[in-house]
Scaffold this active site. Structure first.
Site, PDB file in Angstrom:
ATOM      1  N   GLY A 149     -29.356 -18.677  22.061  1.00 55.33           N
ATOM      2  CA  GLY A 149     -30.717 -19.007  22.166  1.00 55.33           C
ATOM      3  C   GLY A 149     -30.828 -20.747  22.158  1.00 55.33           C
ATOM      4  N   SER A 150     -32.017 -21.444  21.557  1.00 55.61           N
ATOM      5  CA  SER A 150     -32.032 -22.897  21.843  1.00 55.61           C
ATOM      6  C   SER A 150     -30.716 -23.750  21.350  1.00 55.61           C
ATOM      7  CB  SER A 150     -33.127 -23.319  20.923  1.00 55.61           C
ATOM      8  OG  SER A 150     -34.460 -22.328  21.397  1.00 55.61           O
ATOM      9  N   THR A 151     -29.761 -23.156  20.691  1.00 55.93           N
ATOM     10  CA  THR A 151     -28.830 -24.003  20.208  1.00 55.93           C
ATOM     11  C   THR A 151     -27.708 -24.041  21.589  1.00 55.93           C
ATOM     12  OG1 THR A 151     -27.464 -22.038  19.828  1.00 55.93           O
ATOM     13  CG2 THR A 151     -28.517 -23.099  17.720  1.00 55.93           C
ATOM     14  N   PHE A 152     -28.042 -23.559  22.465  1.00 59.37           N
ATOM     15  CA  PHE A 152     -27.475 -23.545  23.933  1.00 59.37           C
ATOM     16  C   PHE A 152     -27.896 -24.914  24.635  1.00 59.37           C
ATOM     17  CE2 PHE A 152     -26.151 -22.180  28.202  1.00 59.37           C
ATOM     18  CZ  PHE A 152     -24.734 -22.248  28.167  1.00 59.37           C
ATOM     19  N   LYS A 153     -29.285 -25.391  24.225  1.00 51.25           N
ATOM     20  CA  LYS A 153     -30.042 -26.279  25.048  1.00 51.25           C
ATOM     21  C   LYS A 153     -29.337 -27.827  25.183  1.00 51.25           C
ATOM     22  CE  LYS A 153     -34.493 -24.183  24.571  1.00 51.25           C
ATOM     23  NZ  LYS A 153     -35.800 -24.085  23.668  1.00 51.25           N
TER      24      LYS A 153
END
Lengths: 628, 379
Positions: A321-325
């Protein structure tokens, strides 16, 4: 007279012939004897030795496992056992009954002892009862004269003082199974009742912990009864392992996770890779396992949908999820996107006629890198993903530790998944679509990561770009230090600063997604990134009906993720938290990450002198591993 | 005339003419037996060596007493002795029938006797008696041979019933040897041998399963290394591992660790050679050969057919014992229960061998005696 002379002559002739026959027979015997004792002597000598010499193995004590401060995590505790030697008692059943009046011997115990006694030679000691208390053992010992054939001994059993808190990390030991017996040539495995590591560090370092079995060479007679000892080598105890783990922190983290139904967390040193805590919840009691797992308990654990037996920190694969951003951000910056690039977010992103939603329906307006991270704007990262392209994102992801296993000290590690064009061509025989890039840019789609990889990525983001890998075994007795120096992955420091600034704002700016979970203690402030990962696609109908994720069945809810580091000024500690189906990264995972980093900084384990520092200093010669 | 004066010889004269060399030789072989039994018991006189020594002490005296008794008396008693033995065999068979399974023993006045063992001497006595009265022409006549064949058939049938195939074969072989030295035509042996070969499949059919198994395992001992082939294999291992000089007295590992079955009885030669090696084994064979050669020397001295036939029968019996036993433990012959004479533990076998030797010496002591076909003194 004449008649007898004739008979005498005939007798003489015939007797001579018989004599010749006898000579032939005796010659055959002599030749055969010579053949067996001269020509074949060597062969029969070998066979004779094989007959009479028996090797008995004496198992070595298993090496202990300690935390970084010497707190025992896996130790050998005495296991008092009662045996009976059938041939030394006139009536085994009667003796067992008498034993049953001193210690609890169930009908089952008695039955299995009788069955075992039938199977073995009468001089073989048969185990009647193990795990006796000290008092029981003393009681039996006192009354041995009335119990012919009964003996007590002190064996060892593995025990885990932290119980459920280290069940996944340390693992447990168990009886050797057929497959394990087949693939190893260590004869010690064939000792009845021998136990080897089945999971966790116990499994990965089994050979180090196992030690070397002693050998007793005995002359045995035809029924296998030892007659005398010919030679003996003493067993060598297995090496003690010192982990990077902080037992106290480990227990605290396990306690924090228990607020959720199913969760996992890793606390790690950003510079050295030392894993201070690695927890998975729910858990099980490894002490029960090392004694032999009751079948019903095993079934129950296997069928539980929260997977208590799985070490989710290494074996759980989640869409990040957004932790990949941060990965997408670094990939875009590395591929030439200006540091001050801005994107307008109206709440959605159009790719041709395909609509990609931002999590905030109303949109974020105009955002740059830091704000986009702070508020987790999806539209900004759709655009960045499109500009960088999937192969650049995948390459950056791999540099940060995704897509492959670390060969971590706990087995069962999964490699996650970082897709690129070649991967799609290989697995789907299809070309890559840009829409898929957009999904991957926000950590959805094909992307999968383990919590361990998330923690390692966070460390690499904040340690100046060194390829830290998580390390659990810090020191092996007699072998040496296990922590290597980490290579530089050559990231642009300015780009890293932008990402860190954004992650700082996530937690410490009132507009940040995790502002509610900030650390208020001056100097301990953390930075982080939240992530909420879809488990399944949100249907148009659900979106239209504004179905709240909390109202779905547990297993359809979003996973909640949070990665964090502290202190923001001089990052040293990192953590990754995944709450399975926890709905929201900021709401479910961030508070746990905050508590972990607070506890970590309060203990500050890296600053505390560890037991092995002294041991290392004492070792005059540097260990082979350090020379490499 | 000197020959006439020998018809009535005093005990002292008889004692002087006893072959003391032979007695010493026999005692020497018996000592090999004591040493082996001492070792079989792990260096103890009990339970075998001491008992065997006591039996030998009695037996050797008995042997000399037998040697001193007039050969003509033995000839007169040949059939009655044979008859008594037949009765004993029948008693054993009946006992075995009433009791359970194979029965080879009877107890007389507290002494355990194995009638089939002493029958080997009984058949020699009876056949020597019979052929003593036969002329050279008589033995060429097939019909004349029906009577001795009947003499043989009765004990063989009784022994097979026990069932004790080994002893039955021994009886037939000893009798065959005596028919041969008595002068029965070669062609008759040819016919009997051919008939025997032809009857093999039939005999096979009547063999007990365990007997068939023994033969099959003899043909391929490796086929059943832990079952019945075990005995042969372990015996060969023990023998072979002995080497030229052996493992040393009391150091036979195979025997002492009980890998060797029946080490005090049928497999005692294995125990002996494991410890004393090829040198010991050949020495023992040489001692046995000396006994046989000496036996022939005594047989050739005999002036009467009864003595000669008796002596040669005893020698043939003795050499067959040795050949079958040693051949068996070395894997040359199937496992049949035949002891090694003078060495194996067992009262009846020792008694029977010493009784035979007594008769042999009696023939020698009375070698000059001449008597009629019926065993009466010649006028």
């Amino acid at each position: 007279m004449n008649r007898d002379m004739e008979r005498y002559k005939q007798f003489s002739r015939r007797a001579l012939l018989i004599g010749l026959g006898q000579t032939a027979m005796f010659t055959i015997l002599a030749l055969r004897l010579g053949y067996l004792e001269v020509v074949e002597q060597e062969k029969f000598q070998t066979l004779s030795d094989k007959n009479r010499i028996s090797l008995r193995l004496v198992p070595a004590g298993r090496g202990e496992i300690m935390d970084r401060f010497g707190v025992p995590l896996a130790i050998n505790t005495p296991n008092f056992r009662a045996f009976i030697v059938p041939e030394q008692t006139t009536n085994i059943e009667d003796t067992l009954n008498r034993l049953g009046k001193i210690i609890p011997v169930t009908q089952d115990d008695k039955q299995s002892a009788l069955v075992e006694a039938e199977k073995h030679r009468p001089f073989t000691p048969i185990l009647v009862k193990e795990n006796l208390s000290w008092d029981d053992m003393a009681a039996v010992e006192l009354r041995l004269p009335e119990l012919p054939g009964v003996s007590v001994d002190e064996g060892e059993i593995r025990s885990y003082p932290l119980s459920t808190a280290t069940a996944h990390t340390i693992g447990y030991v168990g009886r050797v199974n057929e497959a394990e017996l087949a693939e190893s040539d260590d004869p010690v495995l064939s000792i009845p009742g021998f136990r080897i590591g089945k999971t966790g560090v116990e499994k990965k370092f089994d050979k180090v912990l196992r030690g070397e079995a002693g050998q007793i060479q005995e002359e045995v007679n035809v029924v296998g009864r030892p007659v005398r000892e010919l030679s003996r080598t003493d067993p060598k105890k297995g090496h003690r392992l010192t982990l990077t783990l902080d037992a106290d922190l480990q227990m605290q983290v396990q306690e924090m996770l228990s607020r959720q139904r199913s969760a996992t967390a890793i606390a790690m040193d950003a510079i050295t890779g030392d894993v201070y805590a690695l927890c998975s919840y729910p858990s099980f009691d490894p002490n029960v396992f090392s004694r032999g797992i009751p079948a019903d308990l095993w079934e129950e654990l296997l069928s539980d949908e929260t997977a208590p037996l799985t070490n989710k920190a290494v074996a759980g694969q989640y869409p990040p999820g957004s932790t990949f951003k941060p990965v997408t951000a670094l990939a875009a910056l590395a591929s030439g996107v200006p540091e001050d690039a801005r994107v307008f977010c109206p709440g959605y992103y159009m790719l041709g006629d395909q609509k990609f939603h931002c999590w905030r329906a109303g949109g974020h307006g105009s955002v740059g890198f830091t704000e986009a991270l702070e508020q987790s704007c999806d539209v900004f990262f759709y655009e960045m993903g499109k500009r960088a392209g999937i192969d650049a994102i995948a390459a950056m992801a791999r540099r940060l530790g995704f897509g492959s296993a670390f060969d971590f000290d706990v087995p069962g590690e999964r490699s996650g998944l970082i897709p690129d064009k070649a991967w799609k061509a290989k697995h789907y025989r299809d070309i890559w679509h840009i829409g898929e890039t957009l999904n991957c840019a926000i950590g959805q789609g094909y992307v999968l990561a383990t919590p361990l990889q998330l923690a390692a990525m966070t460390a690499r983001l904040v340690n100046g770009g060194r390829a830290v890998k998580p390390v659990l075994v810090r020191y092996i007795e007699d072998v040496g230090n296990q922590i290597p120096a980490w290579p530089d992955i050559k990231l642009n420091q300015r780009h890293l600063n932008i990402v860190q600034k954004g992650m700082n704002m996530v937690v410490n700016n009132p507009r940040g997604t995790a502002y509610g979970a900030r650390i208020t203690h001056a100097g301990w402030e953390m930075g982080g990134k939240s992530g909420t990962a879809q488990v399944r696609r949100i249907t148009a109908a659900e979106r239209a009906a504004h179905v709240k994720n909390e109202d779905l069945p547990w297993k359809y809810r979003h996973h909640a993720l949070f990665i964090a580091y502290a202190p923001v000024g001089d990052p040293r500690y990192v953590t990754a938290v995944v709450v399975e189906h926890g709905v929201g990264g900021s709401s479910a995972a961030a508070p746990i990450a905050r508590d972990i980093l607070e506890a970590l900084q309060k203990r500050d384990p890296r600053r505390i002198h560890t037991v092995d520092d002294a041991e290392q200093a004492a070792a005059a010669a540097p260990s082979p591993r350090n020379k490499e | 005339m000197s020959t006439m004066s020998r018809d009535r010889i005093s005990i002292v004269e008889k004692l002087k003419s006893v072959s003391w060399t032979f007695v010493v030789l026999v005692s020497f072989i018996a000592c090999v037996g004591f040493v082996s039994l001492y070792s079989a018991a792990g260096g103890h006189l009990e339970p075998w060596a001491a008992k065997q020594m006591a039996r030998f002490a009695v037996g050797i005296v008995g042997m000399i007493v037998v040697a001193l008794i007039d050969i003509r008396w033995w000839m007169r008693m040949a059939y009655p002795i044979f008859g008594v033995m037949i009765v004993l065999l029948i008693i054993v068979d009946i006992k075995g029938h009433i009791g359970m399974g194979a029965q080879r023993w009877i107890s007389i006045a507290g002494i355990q006797l194995q009638p089939s063992e002493i029958m080997k001497i009984g058949i020699v006595l009876a056949l020597a008696r019979f052929f003593h009265g036969a002329t050279a022409e008589d033995v060429k006549n097939p019909l004349y041979l029906l009577a001795p064949l009947a003499l043989l058939a009765v004990p063989v049938a009784l022994v097979i019933k026990q069932p004790d195939l080994g002893t039955a074969i021994m009886l037939v072989a000893v009798a065959g040897g005596m028919f041969f030295v008595a002068g029965v035509s070669y062609w008759m042996f040819g016919v009997v041998l051919a008939g025997a070969v032809a009857a093999m499949p039939l005999v096979w059919h009547f063999l007990h399963d365990y007997q068939k198994k023994r033969v099959l395992i003899f043909l391929d001992p490796g086929s059943d290394p832990l079952g019945a082939g075990y005995h042969i294999t372990q015996s060969k291992i023990a023998l072979g591992s002995g080497g030229v000089f052996g493992k040393g007295f009391l150091h036979g590992t195979q025997s002492h660790l009980n890998f060797l079955p029946e080490k005090q009885t049928d497999f005692i030669f294995t125990l002996f050679t494991e410890e004393w090696g090829l040198v010991g084994g050949l020495t023992l064979l040489a001692l046995f050969s000396l006994v046989i050669v000496y036996g022939y020397f005594m047989a050739f001295k005999c002036q009467n057919q009864f003595g000669r036939l008796l002596a040669s029968g005893i020698i043939i019996n003795f050499s067959l014992y040795i050949f079958i036993n040693i051949g068996m433990v070395m894997g040359l012959l199937p496992v049949v229960g035949v002891p090694l004479p003078m060495i194996s533990y067992g009262g009846t076998a020792m008694l029977s061998v010493l009784f035979g030797f007594g008769l042999l010496m009696s023939a020698y002591v009375h070698s000059d005696v001449k008597f009629t076909r019926r065993g009466l003194e010649m006028a």
